[in-house]
Design an enzyme around this catalytic site. Structure first.
Site, PDB file in Angstrom:
ATOM      1  N   LEU A  20       0.697  -1.180   0.136  1.00  0.00           N
ATOM      2  CA  LEU A  20      -0.056   0.101  -0.143  1.00  0.00           C
ATOM      3  C   LEU A  20       0.948   1.408   0.003  1.00  0.00           C
ATOM      4  O   LEU A  20       0.698   2.245  -0.428  1.00  0.00           O
ATOM      5  CB  LEU A  20      -0.938  -0.074   1.385  1.00  0.00           C
ATOM      6  CG  LEU A  20      -1.983  -0.851   1.410  1.00  0.00           C
ATOM      7  CD1 LEU A  20      -2.538  -1.112   2.634  1.00  0.00           C
ATOM      8  CD2 LEU A  20      -3.191  -0.687   0.285  1.00  0.00           C
ATOM      9  N   GLY A  21       2.105   1.122   0.552  1.00  0.00           N
ATOM     10  CA  GLY A  21       2.781   2.266   0.520  1.00  0.00           C
ATOM     11  C   GLY A  21       4.059   2.052   1.368  1.00  0.00           C
ATOM     12  O   GLY A  21       4.036   1.168   2.459  1.00  0.00           O
ATOM     13  N   TYR A  25       9.978   4.304   7.724  1.00  0.00           N
ATOM     14  CA  TYR A  25      10.607   3.469   8.285  1.00  0.00           C
ATOM     15  C   TYR A  25      10.033   2.032   8.036  1.00  0.00           C
ATOM     16  O   TYR A  25      10.281   1.056   8.522  1.00  0.00           O
ATOM     17  CB  TYR A  25      11.190   3.782   9.672  1.00  0.00           C
ATOM     18  CG  TYR A  25       9.804   3.690  10.740  1.00  0.00           C
ATOM     19  CD1 TYR A  25       9.851   2.523  11.586  1.00  0.00           C
ATOM     20  CD2 TYR A  25       9.055   4.797  10.776  1.00  0.00           C
ATOM     21  CE1 TYR A  25       8.811   2.211  12.494  1.00  0.00           C
ATOM     22  CE2 TYR A  25       7.945   4.570  11.805  1.00  0.00           C
ATOM     23  CZ  TYR A  25       7.698   3.546  12.668  1.00  0.00           C
ATOM     24  OH  TYR A  25       6.639   3.222  13.583  1.00  0.00           O
ATOM     25  N   ALA A  26       8.792   1.858   7.431  1.00  0.00           N
ATOM     26  CA  ALA A  26       8.418   0.807   7.188  1.00  0.00           C
ATOM     27  C   ALA A  26       7.489   0.692   5.564  1.00  0.00           C
ATOM     28  O   ALA A  26       7.295   1.659   5.203  1.00  0.00           O
ATOM     29  CB  ALA A  26       7.017   0.826   8.026  1.00  0.00           C
ATOM     30  N   THR A  27       7.045  -0.517   5.604  1.00  0.00           N
ATOM     31  CA  THR A  27       6.042  -0.663   4.315  1.00  0.00           C
ATOM     32  C   THR A  27       4.999  -1.464   4.910  1.00  0.00           C
ATOM     33  O   THR A  27       4.946  -2.171   5.684  1.00  0.00           O
ATOM     34  CB  THR A  27       7.174  -1.775   3.624  1.00  0.00           C
ATOM     35  OG1 THR A  27       8.438  -1.410   3.173  1.00  0.00           O
ATOM     36  CG2 THR A  27       6.388  -1.786   2.213  1.00  0.00           C
ATOM     37  N   VAL A  28       4.052  -0.918   4.149  1.00  0.00           N
ATOM     38  CA  VAL A  28       2.600  -1.325   4.523  1.00  0.00           C
ATOM     39  C   VAL A  28       1.934  -2.082   3.405  1.00  0.00           C
ATOM     40  O   VAL A  28       2.054  -1.691   2.297  1.00  0.00           O
ATOM     41  CB  VAL A  28       1.667   0.135   4.790  1.00  0.00           C
ATOM     42  CG1 VAL A  28       0.320  -0.249   5.206  1.00  0.00           C
ATOM     43  CG2 VAL A  28       2.208   0.804   5.787  1.00  0.00           C
ATOM     44  N   LYS A  44       1.558  -3.115   8.733  1.00  0.00           N
ATOM     45  CA  LYS A  44       2.602  -2.139   8.862  1.00  0.00           C
ATOM     46  C   LYS A  44       3.863  -3.062   9.190  1.00  0.00           C
ATOM     47  O   LYS A  44       3.967  -3.485  10.446  1.00  0.00           O
ATOM     48  CB  LYS A  44       2.700  -1.013   9.470  1.00  0.00           C
ATOM     49  CG  LYS A  44       3.557  -0.035   9.686  1.00  0.00           C
ATOM     50  CD  LYS A  44       3.172   1.360  10.098  1.00  0.00           C
ATOM     51  CE  LYS A  44       4.453   2.189  10.031  1.00  0.00           C
ATOM     52  NZ  LYS A  44       3.952   3.593  10.397  1.00  0.00           N
ATOM     53  N   ASP A 137       4.392  14.736  13.166  1.00  0.00           N
ATOM     54  CA  ASP A 137       4.350  14.341  11.702  1.00  0.00           C
ATOM     55  C   ASP A 137       3.323  14.510  10.893  1.00  0.00           C
ATOM     56  O   ASP A 137       3.164  13.562   9.965  1.00  0.00           O
ATOM     57  CB  ASP A 137       5.135  13.156  11.662  1.00  0.00           C
ATOM     58  CG  ASP A 137       6.033  12.680  10.117  1.00  0.00           C
ATOM     59  OD1 ASP A 137       6.147  13.743   9.572  1.00  0.00           O
ATOM     60  OD2 ASP A 137       6.221  11.616   9.898  1.00  0.00           O
TER      61      ASP A 137
HETATM   62  P1  ADP Z   1       5.870   5.243   7.661  1.00  0.00           P
HETATM   63  O1  ADP Z   1       6.037   5.435   9.046  1.00  0.00           O
HETATM   64  O2  ADP Z   1       6.888   4.461   7.221  1.00  0.00           O
HETATM   65  O3  ADP Z   1       5.737   6.592   6.850  1.00  0.00           O
HETATM   66  P2  ADP Z   1       2.784   5.156   7.316  1.00  0.00           P
HETATM   67  O4  ADP Z   1       2.280   4.330   8.528  1.00  0.00           O
HETATM   68  O5  ADP Z   1       2.872   6.557   7.223  1.00  0.00           O
HETATM   69  O6  ADP Z   1       4.358   4.446   7.379  1.00  0.00           O
HETATM   70  O7  ADP Z   1       2.500   4.123   6.056  1.00  0.00           O
HETATM   71  C1  ADP Z   1       3.089   4.406   4.817  1.00  0.00           C
HETATM   72  C2  ADP Z   1       2.143   4.699   3.744  1.00  0.00           C
HETATM   73  O8  ADP Z   1       1.466   3.385   3.672  1.00  0.00           O
HETATM   74  C3  ADP Z   1       0.962   5.843   3.978  1.00  0.00           C
HETATM   75  O9  ADP Z   1       1.463   7.105   3.497  1.00  0.00           O
HETATM   76  C4  ADP Z   1      -0.174   5.389   3.144  1.00  0.00           C
HETATM   77  O10 ADP Z   1      -0.181   5.449   1.758  1.00  0.00           O
HETATM   78  C5  ADP Z   1      -0.095   3.707   3.405  1.00  0.00           C
HETATM   79  N1  ADP Z   1      -0.823   3.115   4.528  1.00  0.00           N
HETATM   80  C6  ADP Z   1      -0.409   3.192   5.800  1.00  0.00           C
HETATM   81  N2  ADP Z   1      -1.454   2.595   6.582  1.00  0.00           N
HETATM   82  C7  ADP Z   1      -2.433   2.354   5.836  1.00  0.00           C
HETATM   83  C8  ADP Z   1      -3.610   1.822   6.386  1.00  0.00           C
HETATM   84  N3  ADP Z   1      -4.214   1.542   7.468  1.00  0.00           N
HETATM   85  N4  ADP Z   1      -4.728   1.670   5.223  1.00  0.00           N
HETATM   86  C9  ADP Z   1      -4.383   1.716   3.700  1.00  0.00           C
HETATM   87  N5  ADP Z   1      -3.068   2.522   3.556  1.00  0.00           N
HETATM   88  C10 ADP Z   1      -1.991   2.738   4.741  1.00  0.00           C
HETATM   89 MG    MG Z   2       4.327   7.987   6.975  1.00  0.00          MG
END
Ligand code: ADP
Ligand code: MG
Length: 420
Positions: A20-21, A25-28, A44, A137
């Site tokens: 999803l993205g 620091y992570a991949t979701v 995540k 953030d």
């Molecule tokens: P990081 O801490 O690495 O920035 P995020 O929690 O912001 O990680 O998640 C990275 C991206 O993944 C988000 O910008 C979004 O596009 C996608 N994403 C994160 N959580 C969800 C979720 N619960 N449902 C759908 N997409 C998500």
């Molecule tokens: Mg983020």
């Protein structure tokens, strides 16, 4: 990490599907539960081997904060797990993606939609601040949407969040500079109020399609935040420059961007004199934009005619090449389809199909006149396909914005959009 679906981590009880993205620091990933419920979730994942001290800390604060709270506009943490390779946060899935993508596929949001989003964000922040939690953030990438049909905001990514009372001061640099309060960027000393600055930047981006201090470097950002110059003036200066250089397409798009700022200003300005001045400017920019639009579209027509002759020449030279002939046939079918209204997607498919073939043929073609023509033809078709993609995007984003909110787009913004 190995397993079905190359590169997807495996987690007991869940089937991970698409990515999803990813962020700091992570991949979701999107996933669903193997249980009968087949519940869809977002997972995540943080690879343990990539964890340094700071990211362990981020992850732990995120877990600690999220597991203690429940709010309609804050993404819900359902569970967390770990194995030898990864740590997993299992969260509520937000089918509408993130606010950054939501804004940019629509170019700008209608005021009415932005207003509702701001109320939702404010209710989440009020809830957090009552518990002395600062997000630190806030940015569109970290704000998710429950769905595209009935979008509700869900605040996410608590990796940088802190338990902090309004009078605590911190000294570390966190978050994304573009959305960051100046005291964070410049003094590196701040308190809970920095979240409010980010809300302002986010609202601005929702209404105008880009953050107010879009910059390429830290020093440019600082300079922009400090200066009193109006943002729209800078755009017009840039537009006039491109116009003088003879780059009509770039000038047109800059004028349109500037109008995105001036038209709403016209709407809000209460001082009669200033209103008149803005009105005069808008009139001037609109008429130049209309002229440029005519220039750009006639040069597109010329290119199209030129393109047809290249295609005819190529066809002559392709008599002994049935594959090339067939690909050229598809290309001209694409051009014909493009003329039909409402068939843009079909036309694009045809363009892509013919380009796929032509690129292969180009790679195999020996140097010579035919290769040169083929090269030109591929470039022409690519440019047309790109142009078509843009048209589709504009059309679909208008359509989506309208279906999202039937009368939300104010008339003035609507008229500035149709300039493009
Ligand atoms: P990081 O801490 O690495 O920035 P995020 O929690 O912001 O990680 O998640 C990275 C991206 O993944 C988000 O910008 C979004 O596009 C996608 N994403 C994160 N959580 C969800 C979720 N619960 N449902 C759908 N997409 C998500
Ligand atoms: Mg983020």
């Amino acid at each position: 990490m190995a397993g079905p679906g190359w590169g997807l981590p495996r987690l007991d009880g869940f089937i991970l599907t698409e990515r999803l993205g990813s962020g700091t620091y992570a991949t979701v990933y999107k996933a669903y539960a193997k249980k009968d419920t087949r519940e869809v979730v977002a997972i995540k994942c943080v690879a343990k081997k990539s964890l340094n001290k700071a990211s362990v800390e981020n992850l732990l604060t995120e877990i600690e904060i999220l597991k203690g709270i429940r709010h309609p506009h804050i993404v819900q943490l359902k569970d967390f797990q770990w194995d030898n390779d990864n740590i997993y946060l299992i969260m509520e899935f937000c089918a509408g993606g993130d606010l950054s993508r939501f804004i940019h596929t629509r170019r700008i949001l209608p005021e009415k939609v932005a207003r509702v989003f701001m109320q939702q964000l404010a209710s989440a922040l009020q809830f957090l601040h009552e518990r002395n939690i600062s997000h630190l953030d806030l940015k569109p990438q970290n704000i998710l949407l429950s769905s595209l049909e009935r979008p509700h905001l869900k605040l996410a990514d608590f990796g940088f969040a802190q338990h902090m009372s309004p009078w605590d001061e911190k000294h570390v640099l966190r978050g994304s500079p573009l959305y960051m309060a100046p005291e964070m960027v410049c003094r590196r000393q701040y308190d809970a109020r920095v979240d409010l600055w980010s809300v302002g930047v986010i609202l601005y981006e929702a209404l105008f399609g880009q953050p107010p201090f879009a910059s390429r470097s830290f020093s440019e950002l600082e300079e922009k935040i400090r200066s009193n110059r109006l943002i729209e003036t800078a755009l017009v200066v840039e537009a006039v420059k491109k116009d003088q250089e003879g780059d009509a397409a770039a000038a047109l798009s800059l004028y349109c961007k500037a109008l995105d700022f001036f038209v709403p200003a016209l709407h809000y300005e209460v001082d009669a004199k200033r209103k008149e001045a803005i009105k005069a400017k808008v009139g001037q920019y609109v008429s130049r934009a209309e002229e440029l639009k005519a220039i750009v579209s006639s040069s597109n027509q010329a290119l199209l005619r030129q393109g047809t002759t290249v295609q005819e020449l190529l066809r002559e030279m392709a008599r002994d090449k049935p594959r090339l002939l067939a690909a050229l046939e598809v290309a001209s079918a694409a051009m014909a389809k493009e003329e039909e209204t409402g068939k843009e997607r079909d036309a694009l498919d045809l363009y892509q199909h013919s380009l796929g073939e032509l690129l292969l043929l180009l790679a195999a073609e020996a140097p010579g006149r035919r290769r040169e023509l083929l090269h030109t033809e591929v470039q022409n078709l690519m440019a047309r396909a790109e142009y078509l993609k843009e048209q589709i995007k504009i059309k679909e984003s208008h359509w989506e914005a309208e279906s999202l909110d039937k009368e939300g787009l104010s008339e003035s913004v609507r008229s500035s959009c149709t300039l493009q």
